[in-house]
Each structure stands twice: as structure tokens, then as C-alpha cells.
Design a protein around this motif. Structure first.
Motif, PDB file in Angstrom:
ATOM      1  N   GLU A  35       0.662  -1.574   0.155  1.00 22.38           N
ATOM      2  CA  GLU A  35      -0.048   0.054   0.838  1.00 22.38           C
ATOM      3  C   GLU A  35       1.325   1.449  -0.090  1.00 22.38           C
ATOM      4  O   GLU A  35       2.195   0.922   0.392  1.00 22.38           O
ATOM      5  CB  GLU A  35      -0.911  -0.007   1.058  1.00 22.38           C
ATOM      6  N   VAL A  36       0.486   2.268  -0.398  1.00 22.09           N
ATOM      7  CA  VAL A  36       0.792   3.571  -0.239  1.00 22.09           C
ATOM      8  C   VAL A  36       1.588   3.942   1.014  1.00 22.09           C
ATOM      9  O   VAL A  36       1.133   3.719   2.003  1.00 22.09           O
ATOM     10  CB  VAL A  36      -0.065   4.752  -0.737  1.00 22.09           C
ATOM     11  N   CYS A  37       2.748   4.250   1.046  1.00 19.11           N
ATOM     12  CA  CYS A  37       2.740   5.012   2.372  1.00 19.11           C
ATOM     13  C   CYS A  37       2.197   6.597   2.622  1.00 19.11           C
ATOM     14  O   CYS A  37       2.549   7.316   1.933  1.00 19.11           O
ATOM     15  CB  CYS A  37       4.548   5.339   2.314  1.00 19.11           C
ATOM     16  N   PHE A  38       0.973   6.375   3.381  1.00 14.28           N
ATOM     17  CA  PHE A  38       0.625   7.543   3.835  1.00 14.28           C
ATOM     18  C   PHE A  38       1.276   8.613   4.753  1.00 14.28           C
ATOM     19  O   PHE A  38       1.143   9.720   5.510  1.00 14.28           O
ATOM     20  CB  PHE A  38      -0.867   7.634   3.920  1.00 14.28           C
ATOM     21  N   ALA A  42      -4.647  -6.651  -3.313  1.00 14.04           N
ATOM     22  CA  ALA A  42      -3.595  -5.994  -3.035  1.00 14.04           C
ATOM     23  C   ALA A  42      -4.628  -5.031  -1.274  1.00 14.04           C
ATOM     24  O   ALA A  42      -5.063  -5.186  -0.874  1.00 14.04           O
ATOM     25  CB  ALA A  42      -2.697  -5.444  -3.449  1.00 14.04           C
ATOM     26  N   HIS A  43      -4.504  -3.616  -2.474  1.00 10.10           N
ATOM     27  CA  HIS A  43      -4.698  -2.182  -1.328  1.00 10.10           C
ATOM     28  C   HIS A  43      -5.894  -1.122  -1.984  1.00 10.10           C
ATOM     29  O   HIS A  43      -5.622  -1.693  -3.266  1.00 10.10           O
ATOM     30  CB  HIS A  43      -4.367  -1.991  -0.491  1.00 10.10           C
ATOM     31  N   GLY A  44      -6.541  -0.747  -1.015  1.00  9.01           N
ATOM     32  CA  GLY A  44      -7.963  -0.333  -2.493  1.00  9.01           C
ATOM     33  C   GLY A  44      -6.586   1.519  -2.321  1.00  9.01           C
ATOM     34  O   GLY A  44      -7.250   1.410  -3.324  1.00  9.01           O
ATOM     35  N   ALA A  45      -5.784   2.385  -2.082  1.00  8.27           N
ATOM     36  CA  ALA A  45      -5.793   2.816  -2.685  1.00  8.27           C
ATOM     37  C   ALA A  45      -4.611   2.834  -3.301  1.00  8.27           C
ATOM     38  O   ALA A  45      -4.712   3.229  -4.769  1.00  8.27           O
ATOM     39  CB  ALA A  45      -4.454   4.059  -1.210  1.00  8.27           C
ATOM     40  N   ASN A 105     -11.467   8.404  -7.447  1.00 10.04           N
ATOM     41  CA  ASN A 105     -11.171   8.285  -6.194  1.00 10.04           C
ATOM     42  C   ASN A 105     -13.072   7.177  -6.143  1.00 10.04           C
ATOM     43  O   ASN A 105     -14.205   7.873  -5.424  1.00 10.04           O
ATOM     44  CB  ASN A 105     -12.040   9.832  -5.755  1.00 10.04           C
ATOM     45  N   ALA A 106     -12.553   6.165  -6.141  1.00 14.07           N
ATOM     46  CA  ALA A 106     -13.804   5.185  -6.275  1.00 14.07           C
ATOM     47  C   ALA A 106     -13.185   4.026  -5.277  1.00 14.07           C
ATOM     48  O   ALA A 106     -12.362   3.063  -5.205  1.00 14.07           O
ATOM     49  CB  ALA A 106     -13.782   4.379  -6.948  1.00 14.07           C
ATOM     50  N   ARG A 107     -14.999   3.711  -4.078  1.00 17.21           N
ATOM     51  CA  ARG A 107     -14.326   3.071  -3.115  1.00 17.21           C
ATOM     52  C   ARG A 107     -14.183   1.478  -3.227  1.00 17.21           C
ATOM     53  O   ARG A 107     -15.098   1.237  -4.119  1.00 17.21           O
ATOM     54  CB  ARG A 107     -14.592   3.342  -1.667  1.00 17.21           C
TER      55      ARG A 107
END
Length: 198
Positions: A99-102, A155-158, A172-174
Motif C-alpha cells: 500500500e501507499v505510504c501515507f 492488495a490494497h484500496g489506494a 476516487n472510487a472505494r
């Protein structure tokens, strides 16, 4: 920005975690599945196993992010498919599906900063830009699509928002936790088909 190779693939976001439940940004923080997330992973595995009938193989390998919420989801899915069908799929770990690093926002509530990060390209302190995430996601998926057969990415949402950019879809869709998604090219468009859980 490059585009995703027009070949079919499958995608599965990890099962639920406590931070998902609380609406907190996870990013690279390695939060485990909760009990609901484990049940979701098992159900996704059973749903996908039903596709492996009459010698049909909708995908021939599972490629997972190394973060535990994704890897444990992928493991449950693989094991359920094997248990119900005897199909022993390889499970590969791909670091670049992380996932992205926030940055400083990890562990904080999702908010306007998240939309600004996607839509305006606002940088995150100590984090990864949406553009960098998108390039990483597309490159990783394209590398896997260049190999023979069809992968299931777990994997992940973002990260999937980055892939949507590479398919010219609204970004930008969940993505719902642990709902299997079949993705295939259709002329110049992409068709996304969510499976009904069994």
C-alpha cells in the motif's frame, strides 16, 4: 503515465482490519485482519473456488502484497481453492504491491487530506505521492501481465485507485474489502465485474 496492458486480470482487496472499521488510514502500517476480515477472506476463497470447474482456470497464480492483511487474505483464498478443488495455485509475494505510504497520516482518520492527495496531487509529509503510487502500481501489474496466464492480485484500496488511473477510469472510487473483481479489456474500455459472494 503509462497504461495497463490490455489483458485480463483479477483483483481482491484484503479483508477488514480494525483500522478499516475505525476509518483510519493504514498505508504501510501492518495492521492484521480482524475476525470479520478472516471470514471475508474465507468467503472470497469459496466464491473463487466455484469458478474452478470443468477444468476452467480463471487465473493461474495469486500475487500478493507483503503486508499481512493482504498476504493472509491471499493465503486463505489459495487454501480454500485448494481445499475445494485440489487446484494448487502458486502464491507469489510482490513488494511493489504494498500500500501507499501515507506518512504522518497513518493511524489518523481519513479526511479531506486524502481527497486532496488524489485529486490535487497534494504531497503527504513523509509519504508517497499519488503519481508515484500510480506509476509503481501500473509498472508492477504490467510486469506480471507480461507473463503467461492470468494473475489474481491481492492488495490494497489506494493502490487500486492508481490502477484505475492506468485504465482511464474515475480514480476516487472505494473498493469493498474482500470482494473479488474480474477485470478485462473491451476494445478501448475496461469492464469491471464484481463477483456475487456465495
Amino acid at each position: 503515465m503509462t497504461q495497463i496492458i490490455p489483458k485480463p486480470y483479477w483483483y481482491l482487496r484484503h479483508g477488514e482490519t480494525d483500522w478499516n472499521l475505525q476509518g483510519l488510514a493504514q498505508g504501510r502500517t501492518d495492521i492484521p485482519l480482524n475476525e470479520t476480515g478472516i471470514a471475508q477472506a474465507l468467503r472470497a476463497g469459496r466464491t473463487l473456488a466455484a469458478l474452478f470447474q470443468n477444468n476452467e482456470r480463471p487465473f493461474n497464480r495469486i500475487v500478493s502484497s507483503p503486508l499481512s492483511r493482504a498476504l493472509v487474505t491471499a493465503t486463505y483464498v489459495r487454501d480454500e481453492i485448494d481445499r475445494l478443488t485440489g487446484v494448487g495455485l502458486p502464491l507469489l509475494i510482490e513488494e511493489n504491491l504494498s500500500e501507499v505510504c501515507f506518512g504522518i497520516h497513518e493511524g489518523t482518520p481519513m479526511g479531506n487530506w486524502y481527497h486532496d492527495w488524489i485529486e490535487a496531487g497534494t504531497p503527504l509529509e513523509n509519504g508517497e505521492s499519488f503519481e508515484a503510487l500510480t506509476q509503481r502500481a501500473i509498472t508492477t501489474v504490467n510486469t506480471n501481465l507480461a507473463s503467461e496466464g492470468t494473475p489474481l492480485f491481492v492488495a490494497h484500496g489506494a493502490l487500486f485507485r492508481g490502477l484505475r488511473a492506468g485504465m482511464n477510469l474515475s480514480v476516487n472510487a472505494r473498493l469493498i474489502n474482500a470482494l473479488p473483481l474480474e477485470i478485462r479489456p473491451d476494445d478501448s474500455n475496461w469492464v469491471l465485474n464484481f463477483l456475487e459472494l456465495t
